[in-house]
Design an enzyme around this catalytic site. Sequence first.
Site, short mmCIF file in Angstrom:
data_model
loop_
_atom_site.label_atom_id
_atom_site.label_comp_id
_atom_site.label_asym_id
_atom_site.label_seq_id
_atom_site.Cartn_x
_atom_site.Cartn_y
_atom_site.Cartn_z
N GLY A 71 14.43 2.07 -1.67
CA GLY A 71 14.83 1.53 -3.06
C GLY A 71 15.58 2.61 -3.79
N ASP A 79 8.76 5.00 -9.02
CA ASP A 79 7.29 4.66 -9.12
C ASP A 79 6.77 5.86 -9.34
OD1 ASP A 79 7.92 2.06 -9.43
OD2 ASP A 79 7.87 1.81 -7.15
N ARG A 132 9.71 -4.53 -29.81
CA ARG A 132 8.79 -4.17 -30.99
C ARG A 132 9.32 -4.65 -32.39
NH1 ARG A 132 4.42 -1.09 -32.90
NH2 ARG A 132 3.72 -0.54 -30.99
N ARG A 161 4.93 -1.87 -8.29
CA ARG A 161 4.12 -2.94 -7.50
C ARG A 161 2.82 -2.29 -7.04
NH1 ARG A 161 8.88 -5.23 -4.54
NH2 ARG A 161 8.93 -3.15 -3.35
P1 ADP Z 1 10.79 3.40 0.35
O1 ADP Z 1 11.23 4.73 1.24
O2 ADP Z 1 11.53 3.27 -1.04
O3 ADP Z 1 9.35 3.64 0.28
P2 ADP Z 1 10.82 1.45 2.69
O4 ADP Z 1 9.16 1.48 2.73
O5 ADP Z 1 11.43 0.16 2.50
O6 ADP Z 1 11.29 2.12 1.18
O7 ADP Z 1 11.18 2.33 3.75
C1 ADP Z 1 12.53 2.56 3.85
C2 ADP Z 1 13.20 2.64 5.36
O8 ADP Z 1 12.32 3.46 6.11
C3 ADP Z 1 12.55 1.17 6.16
O9 ADP Z 1 13.34 0.36 6.05
C4 ADP Z 1 12.70 1.74 7.58
O10 ADP Z 1 13.98 1.96 8.09
C5 ADP Z 1 12.08 3.41 7.32
N1 ADP Z 1 10.69 3.17 7.65
C6 ADP Z 1 9.59 3.07 6.91
N2 ADP Z 1 8.49 3.22 7.48
C7 ADP Z 1 8.57 3.32 8.90
C8 ADP Z 1 7.96 3.48 9.93
N3 ADP Z 1 6.66 3.35 9.83
N4 ADP Z 1 8.42 3.70 10.83
C9 ADP Z 1 9.98 3.97 11.05
N5 ADP Z 1 10.84 3.76 10.03
C10 ADP Z 1 10.39 3.41 8.85
#
Ligand code: ADP
Length: 327
Positions: free
Chosen positions: A15, A132, A159, A176
């Site tokens: 995000g 967040d 308000r 979330r």
């Molecule tokens: P944020 O970084 O905002 O928490 P996400 O959870 O969508 O967003 O993670 C962003 C990106 O990081 C994912 O789309 C993916 O490409 C990568 N990513 C997240 N978790 C993993 C994982 N367990 N293994 C490999 N890549 C990951």
Amino acid sequence: MKNKVTKIGVLSSGGDSPGMNAAIRAVVRTALYNGIEVCAIMKGYTGMVEDDIVPMDSRSVANIIQRGGTILKTSRCLEFFEPEGRKKAYENLKKHGINGLVIIGGDGSFRGAQIFSNEYDIPCIGLPGTIDKDIAGTDFTIGFDTAVNTAVEAIDKIRDTAEAHDRLFIIEVMGRDAGYIALHSGISTGAENILIPERKTVIEDIITQLAEKERRQKLVNIIVVAEGDEFGGAEEVAKVVRERLPLMEIRVCILGHIQRGGSPSCMDRVLASRMGYHAVECLVEGRHNVFVGIVNNKMNYTPLNEAVKKKQRISDEWMKIVKILAS
Ligand code: ADP
């Protein structure tokens, strides 16, 4: 002896959050100052997998410190979850001679970075960019201050209307899994109640309080709900309150994506600048596979594998303050 980092890639992932541009600017300019070349990796890990990688210079980051979003774009990259996707990403980095990465994103992006750095010999430094504020190991994240101020400005406006019409407003803010935007914006706008995912919502208590306030003719009532509250969002809460207190005039307002955009606050710009600078310092000093946080106004380094496991906790004291101050 770790290999010297000579060329780094910088990316924003997950995000977006206001202040990411200020962080990118700081990373680029600090790297260049240290004689390190920099490449932009576009659209998060997607750019790594698809070889969307372009060289940057000092002018590439001119006039962006005040802009929300991210000039590098961002994405969620499914291929990076798979070993084949990460292999492609590694091969592309090698092709460009990139031997260090700075990843600006949330805990998901850090998880990806951790897995990647375990598999391949590319040091990764994370910068917490998320509205967040849900990452342990840092008191603040890049974007939180701006997002919460946007929410506060909007709630202040609501308000005025709430007061003019003696209405109860139930306002949903982003979050979330984490209630920090709700908690901070709720306290600073004098909300009666703040509902967050970290705490159990007892709807009976809220009804009792509202009924009592109705009797006392307390004029302005605002409840702030984080979107991830276990009871449901603002609409769900409103439905129950309407059933139980049919005479109360209730309106729901969902603030939504306005909280993500906009020009970053001074605090976010300064935080991003400091963190971006220290990310490059980490790579230079050989402090690898950590994310840069801020604790008690000092930079703090947490191994990526620890950052991904923890969530912050919201103490009872916060909720006590909400209750006392809204009485
Ligand atoms: P944020 O970084 O905002 O928490 P996400 O959870 O969508 O967003 O993670 C962003 C990106 O990081 C994912 O789309 C993916 O490409 C990568 N990513 C997240 N978790 C993993 C994982 N367990 N293994 C490999 N890549 C990951």
